[in-house]
Design a protein around this motif. Structure first.
Motif, PDB file in Angstrom:
ATOM      1  N   TRP A 135     -50.714 135.177  29.772  1.00  0.00           N
ATOM      2  CA  TRP A 135     -50.279 135.216  31.176  1.00  0.00           C
ATOM      3  C   TRP A 135     -50.882 136.419  31.885  1.00  0.00           C
ATOM      4  O   TRP A 135     -51.369 136.308  33.015  1.00  0.00           O
ATOM      5  CB  TRP A 135     -48.754 135.281  31.223  1.00  0.00           C
ATOM      6  CG  TRP A 135     -48.175 135.256  32.607  1.00  0.00           C
ATOM      7  CD1 TRP A 135     -47.844 134.161  33.348  1.00  0.00           C
ATOM      8  CD2 TRP A 135     -47.865 136.394  33.414  1.00  0.00           C
ATOM      9  NE1 TRP A 135     -47.341 134.533  34.576  1.00  0.00           N
ATOM     10  CE2 TRP A 135     -47.345 135.915  34.634  1.00  0.00           C
ATOM     11  CE3 TRP A 135     -47.969 137.768  33.233  1.00  0.00           C
ATOM     12  CZ2 TRP A 135     -46.938 136.754  35.669  1.00  0.00           C
ATOM     13  CZ3 TRP A 135     -47.573 138.618  34.252  1.00  0.00           C
ATOM     14  CH2 TRP A 135     -47.058 138.110  35.445  1.00  0.00           C
ATOM     15  N   SER A 136     -50.890 137.599  31.218  1.00  0.00           N
ATOM     16  CA  SER A 136     -51.448 138.805  31.835  1.00  0.00           C
ATOM     17  C   SER A 136     -52.945 138.672  32.078  1.00  0.00           C
ATOM     18  O   SER A 136     -53.464 139.109  33.106  1.00  0.00           O
ATOM     19  CB  SER A 136     -51.169 140.023  30.950  1.00  0.00           C
ATOM     20  OG  SER A 136     -49.789 140.293  30.875  1.00  0.00           O
ATOM     21  N   VAL A 137     -53.633 138.077  31.115  1.00  0.00           N
ATOM     22  CA  VAL A 137     -55.073 137.866  31.287  1.00  0.00           C
ATOM     23  C   VAL A 137     -55.341 137.013  32.517  1.00  0.00           C
ATOM     24  O   VAL A 137     -56.249 137.285  33.318  1.00  0.00           O
ATOM     25  CB  VAL A 137     -55.677 137.211  30.022  1.00  0.00           C
ATOM     26  CG1 VAL A 137     -57.121 136.777  30.279  1.00  0.00           C
ATOM     27  CG2 VAL A 137     -55.628 138.180  28.849  1.00  0.00           C
ATOM     28  N   ASP A 138     -54.519 135.985  32.699  1.00  0.00           N
ATOM     29  CA  ASP A 138     -54.688 135.102  33.848  1.00  0.00           C
ATOM     30  C   ASP A 138     -54.328 135.810  35.150  1.00  0.00           C
ATOM     31  O   ASP A 138     -55.073 135.729  36.142  1.00  0.00           O
ATOM     32  CB  ASP A 138     -53.808 133.860  33.677  1.00  0.00           C
ATOM     33  CG  ASP A 138     -53.948 132.890  34.842  1.00  0.00           C
ATOM     34  OD1 ASP A 138     -55.012 132.240  34.939  1.00  0.00           O
ATOM     35  OD2 ASP A 138     -53.006 132.811  35.660  1.00  0.00           O
ATOM     36  N   GLN A 139     -53.187 136.517  35.162  1.00  0.00           N
ATOM     37  CA  GLN A 139     -52.748 137.180  36.390  1.00  0.00           C
ATOM     38  C   GLN A 139     -53.702 138.281  36.834  1.00  0.00           C
ATOM     39  O   GLN A 139     -53.928 138.477  38.031  1.00  0.00           O
ATOM     40  CB  GLN A 139     -51.346 137.764  36.184  1.00  0.00           C
ATOM     41  CG  GLN A 139     -50.253 136.722  36.015  1.00  0.00           C
ATOM     42  CD  GLN A 139     -50.105 135.847  37.248  1.00  0.00           C
ATOM     43  OE1 GLN A 139     -49.886 136.334  38.362  1.00  0.00           O
ATOM     44  NE2 GLN A 139     -50.257 134.534  37.073  1.00  0.00           N
ATOM     45  N   LEU A 140     -54.270 139.011  35.877  1.00  0.00           N
ATOM     46  CA  LEU A 140     -55.208 140.087  36.210  1.00  0.00           C
ATOM     47  C   LEU A 140     -56.632 139.571  36.377  1.00  0.00           C
ATOM     48  O   LEU A 140     -57.530 140.332  36.741  1.00  0.00           O
ATOM     49  CB  LEU A 140     -55.185 141.160  35.113  1.00  0.00           C
ATOM     50  CG  LEU A 140     -53.866 141.918  34.920  1.00  0.00           C
ATOM     51  CD1 LEU A 140     -53.969 142.868  33.728  1.00  0.00           C
ATOM     52  CD2 LEU A 140     -53.495 142.687  36.180  1.00  0.00           C
ATOM     53  N   GLN A 141     -56.816 138.265  36.081  1.00  0.00           N
ATOM     54  CA  GLN A 141     -58.136 137.637  36.164  1.00  0.00           C
ATOM     55  C   GLN A 141     -59.167 138.424  35.336  1.00  0.00           C
ATOM     56  O   GLN A 141     -60.258 138.752  35.791  1.00  0.00           O
ATOM     57  CB  GLN A 141     -58.588 137.518  37.615  1.00  0.00           C
ATOM     58  CG  GLN A 141     -57.675 136.630  38.457  1.00  0.00           C
ATOM     59  CD  GLN A 141     -58.157 136.457  39.880  1.00  0.00           C
ATOM     60  OE1 GLN A 141     -59.152 137.058  40.309  1.00  0.00           O
ATOM     61  NE2 GLN A 141     -57.481 135.612  40.640  1.00  0.00           N
ATOM     62  N   LEU A 142     -58.754 138.710  34.107  1.00  0.00           N
ATOM     63  CA  LEU A 142     -59.638 139.462  33.219  1.00  0.00           C
ATOM     64  C   LEU A 142     -60.776 138.579  32.734  1.00  0.00           C
ATOM     65  O   LEU A 142     -60.575 137.415  32.396  1.00  0.00           O
ATOM     66  CB  LEU A 142     -58.862 140.001  32.018  1.00  0.00           C
ATOM     67  CG  LEU A 142     -57.735 140.989  32.313  1.00  0.00           C
ATOM     68  CD1 LEU A 142     -57.103 141.473  31.022  1.00  0.00           C
ATOM     69  CD2 LEU A 142     -58.234 142.168  33.136  1.00  0.00           C
ATOM     70  N   SER A 143     -61.939 139.149  32.677  1.00  0.00           N
ATOM     71  CA  SER A 143     -63.116 138.450  32.172  1.00  0.00           C
ATOM     72  C   SER A 143     -64.107 139.499  31.686  1.00  0.00           C
ATOM     73  O   SER A 143     -63.982 140.688  32.012  1.00  0.00           O
ATOM     74  CB  SER A 143     -63.761 137.584  33.259  1.00  0.00           C
ATOM     75  OG  SER A 143     -64.155 138.391  34.365  1.00  0.00           O
ATOM     76  N   GLU A 144     -65.071 139.084  30.906  1.00  0.00           N
ATOM     77  CA  GLU A 144     -66.070 140.024  30.404  1.00  0.00           C
ATOM     78  C   GLU A 144     -66.802 140.685  31.567  1.00  0.00           C
ATOM     79  O   GLU A 144     -67.232 140.026  32.508  1.00  0.00           O
ATOM     80  CB  GLU A 144     -67.046 139.311  29.478  1.00  0.00           C
ATOM     81  CG  GLU A 144     -66.408 138.816  28.187  1.00  0.00           C
ATOM     82  CD  GLU A 144     -67.395 138.148  27.254  1.00  0.00           C
ATOM     83  OE1 GLU A 144     -68.620 138.253  27.514  1.00  0.00           O
ATOM     84  OE2 GLU A 144     -66.966 137.546  26.262  1.00  0.00           O
ATOM     85  N   GLY A 145     -66.917 142.012  31.490  1.00  0.00           N
ATOM     86  CA  GLY A 145     -67.576 142.771  32.546  1.00  0.00           C
ATOM     87  C   GLY A 145     -66.624 143.324  33.594  1.00  0.00           C
ATOM     88  O   GLY A 145     -67.047 144.139  34.422  1.00  0.00           O
ATOM     89  N   ARG A 146     -65.351 142.907  33.570  1.00  0.00           N
ATOM     90  CA  ARG A 146     -64.386 143.383  34.566  1.00  0.00           C
ATOM     91  C   ARG A 146     -64.066 144.851  34.334  1.00  0.00           C
ATOM     92  O   ARG A 146     -63.779 145.276  33.216  1.00  0.00           O
ATOM     93  CB  ARG A 146     -63.101 142.548  34.488  1.00  0.00           C
ATOM     94  CG  ARG A 146     -62.051 142.890  35.551  1.00  0.00           C
ATOM     95  CD  ARG A 146     -62.444 142.278  36.872  1.00  0.00           C
ATOM     96  NE  ARG A 146     -61.605 142.744  37.961  1.00  0.00           N
ATOM     97  CZ  ARG A 146     -60.570 142.064  38.475  1.00  0.00           C
ATOM     98  NH1 ARG A 146     -60.254 140.875  37.970  1.00  0.00           N
ATOM     99  NH2 ARG A 146     -59.894 142.526  39.487  1.00  0.00           N
ATOM    100  N   ARG A 147     -64.070 145.655  35.400  1.00  0.00           N
ATOM    101  CA  ARG A 147     -63.713 147.066  35.319  1.00  0.00           C
ATOM    102  C   ARG A 147     -62.205 147.194  35.419  1.00  0.00           C
ATOM    103  O   ARG A 147     -61.565 146.642  36.317  1.00  0.00           O
ATOM    104  CB  ARG A 147     -64.369 147.858  36.442  1.00  0.00           C
ATOM    105  CG  ARG A 147     -65.889 147.930  36.332  1.00  0.00           C
ATOM    106  CD  ARG A 147     -66.341 148.799  35.204  1.00  0.00           C
ATOM    107  NE  ARG A 147     -65.980 150.210  35.398  1.00  0.00           N
ATOM    108  CZ  ARG A 147     -66.082 151.140  34.474  1.00  0.00           C
ATOM    109  NH1 ARG A 147     -66.482 150.805  33.241  1.00  0.00           N
ATOM    110  NH2 ARG A 147     -65.752 152.390  34.724  1.00  0.00           N
ATOM    111  N   VAL A 148     -61.617 147.934  34.487  1.00  0.00           N
ATOM    112  CA  VAL A 148     -60.168 148.085  34.421  1.00  0.00           C
ATOM    113  C   VAL A 148     -59.834 149.518  33.997  1.00  0.00           C
ATOM    114  O   VAL A 148     -60.730 150.352  33.822  1.00  0.00           O
ATOM    115  CB  VAL A 148     -59.539 147.095  33.408  1.00  0.00           C
ATOM    116  CG1 VAL A 148     -59.778 145.651  33.836  1.00  0.00           C
ATOM    117  CG2 VAL A 148     -60.084 147.341  31.999  1.00  0.00           C
ATOM    118  N   TYR A 149     -58.542 149.772  33.823  1.00  0.00           N
ATOM    119  CA  TYR A 149     -58.076 151.042  33.261  1.00  0.00           C
ATOM    120  C   TYR A 149     -57.264 150.744  31.995  1.00  0.00           C
ATOM    121  O   TYR A 149     -56.351 149.901  32.035  1.00  0.00           O
ATOM    122  CB  TYR A 149     -57.222 151.818  34.262  1.00  0.00           C
ATOM    123  CG  TYR A 149     -58.038 152.440  35.374  1.00  0.00           C
ATOM    124  CD1 TYR A 149     -58.526 153.737  35.257  1.00  0.00           C
ATOM    125  CD2 TYR A 149     -58.331 151.711  36.524  1.00  0.00           C
ATOM    126  CE1 TYR A 149     -59.292 154.299  36.269  1.00  0.00           C
ATOM    127  CE2 TYR A 149     -59.088 152.268  37.531  1.00  0.00           C
ATOM    128  CZ  TYR A 149     -59.566 153.563  37.399  1.00  0.00           C
ATOM    129  OH  TYR A 149     -60.332 154.118  38.403  1.00  0.00           O
TER     130      TYR A 149
END
Length: 356
Positions: free
Chosen positions: A332-346
């Motif tokens: 669910w968190s991956v979907d909500q944050l729209q995480l994908s390879e190359g995404r900049r995060v903290y």
């Protein structure tokens, strides 16, 4: 020139469903952790090396000396090794001094045990009988006995597993002394990743009788297919250097790659090297630098891998400056944050969650 260290090639079928099949080399002067789940074959391999487990299909050499090959097989008492088991095999009718003296006499008439007494702080225990010792004290005496006669190889079969947490922490510094004061080829059997983190130079992951991974602990990448998985999630092990202390807040800053990480309750001196372990369950991911947060460690990162394990959780691999972290988050968190390879995060890590 003969190869230093311990080389082992062994094949042994124990029953219809399990066999040990190993061809590997343990480096000289290093503490090699033989790591894996219960039943992986770790103790069997150690017993083959020691000559306690018959194995006709074994070739074992140590520092160029053949211990076993074809029809040549040195008996246990002629192999220059020390062995410490999970439960110490001390002679219960003797005192601590009596146990040390007995082993010394059996090993080439060696009588000088004073150095080992000092190394393992046994002065006040010499007159005690074995049944008057705590579990940690017994294992210290067992280590001293194993080192009597200056063996080439030291085999440690889960020496900490029978101890409670307090006794375990008391014994760990003495195991670390092995790295600083001896040049022994040491094989340390354990199923606890935190033991590996604190004392091992190399790790050999054993699974179903075979070595599935081996190398520097900080270079091994945890995956779902290895026993570097912890019950509570994957762990990441990092090599660090202590760069600052804050006595007011009892905080310590360590340098990991190009990042500074805050720890709590560490007393190592400035410049000291240490390893820390970060569990994947203790790493959270944010799209912004949440300054209004109790989490002190907020490190810029890039998502490089996402693995869905079909249980509602994802393993997210994050690339930071000079190292990678594993994070265990919900699908669910991956979907909500729209995480994908190359995404900049903290990457966010609680200081109190980092394991020394």
């Amino acid at each position: 020139m003969s190869e230093s260290g311990l080389s082992v090639r062994a094949a042994l079928r124990l029953n219809a469903t399990f066999a040990v099949d190993v061809d590997t080399h343990f480096p000289a002067g290093a503490i090699s952790a033989l790591f894996g789940a219960s039943g992986a074959g770790k103790t069997t391999l150690l017993r083959i090396i020691a000559g306690l487990q018959p194995c006709t299909a074994a070739q074992i050499t140590s520092n160029g000396m053949t211990w076993q090959m074809a029809t040549q097989c040195l008996p246990v008492h002629r192999r220059p090794l020390g062995f410490v088991a999970q439960h110490s095999s001390l002679l219960p009718h003797l005192t601590v001094h009596g146990n040390l003296a007995y082993v010394a006499r059996r090993r080439a008439g060696i009588d000088d045990i004073d150095a080992l007494v000092r190394q393992f702080d046994l002065d006040t225990l010499l007159g005690r009988r074995v049944d008057q010792l705590s579990g940690g004290e017994r294992q210290r005496v067992a280590l001293a006995c194993a080192l009597t006669g200056s063996p080439d190889v030291l085999l440690l079969d889960e020496p900490l597993s029978a101890l409670d947490e307090r006794r375990r922490r008391e014994l760990l510094p003495y195991l670390n002394l092995l790295k600083e004061q001896t040049k022994l080829t040491t094989i340390f059997v354990t199923h606890r990743i935190d033991d590996v983190t604190q004392i091992a130079d190399q790790v050999f992951v054993m699974d179903s009788g075979r070595i599935s991974q081996q190398g520097d602990l900080v270079d091994l990448q945890p995956t779902e297919g290895t026993h570097l998985l912890l019950e509570e999630g994957l762990g990441t092990v990092l090599d660090c250097e202590v760069v600052a202390h804050d006595d007011r807040w009892v905080c310590t800053s360590v340098q990991c790659g190009g990042e500074t990480v805050q720890l709590v309750g560490i007393s190592s001196s400035l410049g000291a090297r240490m390893r820390i372990q970060v569990l994947a369950r203790d790493v959270s991911i944010s799209l912004t630098n949440e300054s209004q947060s109790s989490i002190v460690n907020r490190l810029p990162a890039t998502v490089v891998e996402i693995h869905n394990n079909d249980s509602g959780r994802c393993r997210v691999v994050l690339q930071l400056d000079g190292f990678r972290l594993q994070a265990l988050v919900s699908v669910w968190s991956v979907d909500q944050l729209q995480l994908s390879e190359g995404r900049r995060v903290y990457a966010q890590i609680k200081s109190v969650a980092i394991i020394r």
